[in-house]
Motif scaffolding. Structure first.
Motif, short mmCIF file in Angstrom:
data_model
loop_
_atom_site.label_atom_id
_atom_site.label_comp_id
_atom_site.label_asym_id
_atom_site.label_seq_id
_atom_site.Cartn_x
_atom_site.Cartn_y
_atom_site.Cartn_z
N LYS A 16 0.84 -1.20 0.00
CA LYS A 16 0.00 0.00 0.00
C LYS A 16 0.87 1.25 0.00
CE LYS A 16 -4.03 -2.11 2.15
NZ LYS A 16 -5.02 -2.05 3.25
N VAL A 17 1.46 1.53 -1.16
CA VAL A 17 2.35 2.68 -1.25
C VAL A 17 1.97 3.61 -2.39
CG1 VAL A 17 4.29 1.47 -0.21
CG2 VAL A 17 3.97 1.35 -2.67
N LYS A 18 1.08 3.21 -3.29
CA LYS A 18 0.71 4.03 -4.43
C LYS A 18 -0.51 4.89 -4.11
CE LYS A 18 3.88 2.22 -7.05
NZ LYS A 18 5.06 3.01 -7.43
N SER A 19 -0.44 6.16 -4.48
CA SER A 19 -1.59 7.04 -4.26
C SER A 19 -2.76 6.62 -5.13
CB SER A 19 -1.22 8.49 -4.58
OG SER A 19 -0.27 8.99 -3.67
N LYS A 20 -3.96 6.79 -4.59
CA LYS A 20 -5.15 6.55 -5.40
C LYS A 20 -5.27 7.63 -6.46
CE LYS A 20 -8.00 4.16 -1.97
NZ LYS A 20 -9.27 4.19 -1.21
N ASP A 21 -5.95 7.29 -7.57
CA ASP A 21 -6.22 8.29 -8.59
C ASP A 21 -7.10 9.39 -8.02
OD1 ASP A 21 -4.76 6.83 -10.42
OD2 ASP A 21 -6.51 5.71 -11.13
N PHE A 22 -7.19 10.50 -8.76
CA PHE A 22 -7.99 11.64 -8.30
C PHE A 22 -9.41 11.18 -7.97
CE2 PHE A 22 -10.78 15.25 -8.64
CZ PHE A 22 -10.06 16.29 -8.08
N GLY A 23 -9.87 11.57 -6.80
CA GLY A 23 -11.22 11.25 -6.37
C GLY A 23 -11.78 12.38 -5.53
N THR A 24 -13.03 12.27 -5.16
CA THR A 24 -13.68 13.31 -4.36
C THR A 24 -14.32 12.69 -3.12
OG1 THR A 24 -15.73 13.11 -5.63
CG2 THR A 24 -14.13 14.75 -6.36
N LYS A 62 9.20 3.48 -0.94
CA LYS A 62 8.70 4.80 -0.61
C LYS A 62 7.21 4.92 -0.93
CE LYS A 62 12.86 6.42 0.39
NZ LYS A 62 13.26 6.88 1.73
N LYS A 63 6.54 5.79 -0.19
CA LYS A 63 5.13 6.09 -0.46
C LYS A 63 5.02 7.30 -1.39
CE LYS A 63 3.21 4.32 3.89
NZ LYS A 63 2.40 4.66 5.08
N ASP A 64 3.95 7.33 -2.17
CA ASP A 64 3.70 8.42 -3.10
C ASP A 64 3.31 9.71 -2.37
OD1 ASP A 64 4.24 6.94 -5.31
OD2 ASP A 64 2.15 6.66 -5.92
N ASP A 65 3.46 10.84 -3.08
CA ASP A 65 2.94 12.12 -2.60
C ASP A 65 1.40 12.10 -2.66
OD1 ASP A 65 5.56 12.82 -2.46
OD2 ASP A 65 5.50 14.29 -4.08
N GLN A 66 0.78 13.03 -1.93
CA GLN A 66 -0.67 13.18 -1.95
C GLN A 66 -1.01 14.67 -2.00
OE1 GLN A 66 -1.58 11.02 1.74
NE2 GLN A 66 -2.46 9.38 0.52
N TYR A 67 -2.25 14.98 -2.45
CA TYR A 67 -2.68 16.37 -2.46
C TYR A 67 -4.19 16.42 -2.33
CZ TYR A 67 -4.15 15.69 -7.30
OH TYR A 67 -4.76 15.25 -8.44
N GLY A 68 -4.71 17.59 -1.94
CA GLY A 68 -6.14 17.76 -1.82
C GLY A 68 -6.55 19.22 -1.96
N LEU A 69 -7.71 19.44 -2.56
CA LEU A 69 -8.33 20.76 -2.68
C LEU A 69 -9.71 20.69 -2.05
CD1 LEU A 69 -7.63 21.20 -6.49
CD2 LEU A 69 -6.22 22.11 -4.66
N GLY A 70 -10.16 21.77 -1.42
CA GLY A 70 -11.47 21.66 -0.79
C GLY A 70 -12.13 22.98 -0.48
N ILE A 71 -13.39 22.88 -0.12
CA ILE A 71 -14.17 24.00 0.35
C ILE A 71 -14.92 23.56 1.61
CG2 ILE A 71 -16.12 23.36 -1.17
CD1 ILE A 71 -16.81 26.37 -1.27
N GLN A 72 -15.02 24.45 2.57
CA GLN A 72 -15.70 24.13 3.84
C GLN A 72 -16.57 25.30 4.24
OE1 GLN A 72 -14.19 23.99 8.32
NE2 GLN A 72 -13.34 22.27 7.17
N TYR A 73 -17.79 24.97 4.64
CA TYR A 73 -18.74 25.99 5.12
C TYR A 73 -19.22 25.59 6.50
CZ TYR A 73 -22.98 28.74 5.71
OH TYR A 73 -23.93 29.59 6.21
N ASN A 74 -19.13 26.50 7.46
CA ASN A 74 -19.54 26.27 8.84
C ASN A 74 -20.79 27.08 9.15
OD1 ASN A 74 -17.09 24.71 10.18
ND2 ASN A 74 -16.26 26.24 8.80
N PHE A 75 -21.66 26.52 9.93
CA PHE A 75 -22.88 27.24 10.31
C PHE A 75 -23.23 26.92 11.76
CE2 PHE A 75 -24.16 23.21 8.53
CZ PHE A 75 -25.10 22.73 9.43
#
Length: 359
Positions: free
Chosen positions: A54-62, A346-359
């Motif tokens: 378990k060292v490969k990053s998953k493909d782009f997902g949401t 070695k393990k792969d790099d990872q990244y993430g983009l997001g939006i968060q709304y609090n109420f």
């Protein structure tokens, strides 16, 4: 991974969400409701490669999620309040997976508050270790790797917990004991697995102490012991106790925040002790609506009977956050990974983009 600087400077048992809205208040009773909705996209998981490592990053997902919580309080007299907290997290998307549940209870506790300084609570609540963990657990998606990604993982919450906490004048003291229940029974009552070994936790106790000086320096120390055993196919058992020591510091000045956390863990096994020594360094700067973050995480892991230790965590995490207003934000985070598995892969790099709304 989900905290703010405000949460770092106010004991969590005593603080409420900045976005909480009072929906009921009458004759000493008060109910506040709060929540959040978050959506992320990127590569933030791992999948097996051709060699089942378990060292490969998953493909782009949401990934989408939502939370809803309630803080309740009822005034008994001038010195004592009844208090409680409920909070759930919901998977904010349909799924064909055979999941046990798409709704998780993050908090569910009730108790007493004395003199506005001391809480006594019962239920699923924040582990005292959180006082140290949250020094560096400040990203929206990643970060806090030495806590949550460790070979000997820790948690910031505990079930079946009785906890007492005191906070006043910069001092923050917490102690807790988590009881065994029907899911943490004695070995004789366990169903023997058909293969492999299963760790069974029976109980745990933990304590933490912190002090924040008026000039922005904070110091924290914490300890936890988990008691349990390893259940084997032959219906024999071995101790599987875990001990964890944590020490950390933080400093806030103008728009800067700096923090460091050290964790020393040991887990008993039939062949000896697994050992983990880890540290994490964090720095961030806030100007206007922008926040820039950087964090380095490292864990040296030595498994019982292994020939040598290895860097199970060796990550640099970078992040940028933009506040649309005081309730909504956009963020991007990237993990530069040099982490290894036991054979040095070695393990792969990872990244993430997001939006968060609090109420």
């Amino acid at each position: 991974m989900k905290k703010t600087i405000l949460a770092l400077t106010i004991p969590a048992l005593f603080a409420t969400s900045a976005s909480a809205v009072t929906v009921y208040s009458d004759e000493g009773a008060q109910v506040d409701i709060y929540g959040r909705v978050q959506f992320d996209g990127g590569e933030f998981g791992y999948q097996n490669d051709a060699n089942s490592k378990k060292v490969k990053s998953k493909d782009f997902g949401t990934d989408g999620s939502a939370r809803l919580g309630a803080n309740v309080k009822y005034v008994l007299n001038n010195d004592v309040d009844l208090i409680g907290k409920l909070e759930w997290q919901v998977t904010a998307e349909g799924s064909d997976d055979a999941k046990t549940s798409d709704i998780d209870a993050r908090y569910a506790w009730a108790g007493f508050r004395f003199m506005d300084t001391t809480d006594l609570t019962f239920g699923r609540s924040q582990d005292p270790l959180a006082q140290a963990i949250y020094l560096t657990d400040v990203f929206n998606k990643f970060g806090g790797a030495i806590t949550y990604n460790s070979e000997i993982g820790l948690s910031d919450k505990a079930d079946d917990q009785m906890m007492v906490a005191y906070a006043a004048n910069g001092l923050d003291l917490r102690a807790a004991y988590a009881f065994g229940d029907k899911d943490k029974t004695d070995f004789a009552n366990q169903v023997t697995p058909t293969s492999g070994t299963t760790d069974v936790q029976e109980n745990q106790w933990s304590a933490s102490a912190g002090y924040t000086f008026p000039f922005g320096l904070g110091l924290v120390a914490a300890y936890e012991q988990k008691n349990g055993y390893a259940k084997t196919p032959l219906a024999t058992s071995n101790n599987a106790d875990v001990d964890a020591w944590l020490a950390g510091a933080s400093y806030t000045i103008d728009g800067f925040y700096f923090a460091g956390l050290y964790i020393d863990r040991q887990r008993e096994t039939a062949s000896g002790d697994d050992e983990s020594k880890a540290y994490e360094l964090h720095a961030q700067y806030n100007v206007d609506a922008w926040t820039l973050m950087a964090q380095y995480s490292n864990e040296q892991y030595d498994a019982a009977g292994a020939a040598a230790e290895f860097d199970s965590i060796d990550d640099i995490t970078l992040g940028v956050q933009y506040d649309l207003n005081h309730k909504a934000k956009l963020y991007a985070e990237y993990v530069i990974s040099d982490s290894e598995i036991a054979d040095g892969t070695k393990k792969d790099d990872q990244y993430g983009l997001g939006i968060q709304y609090n109420f």
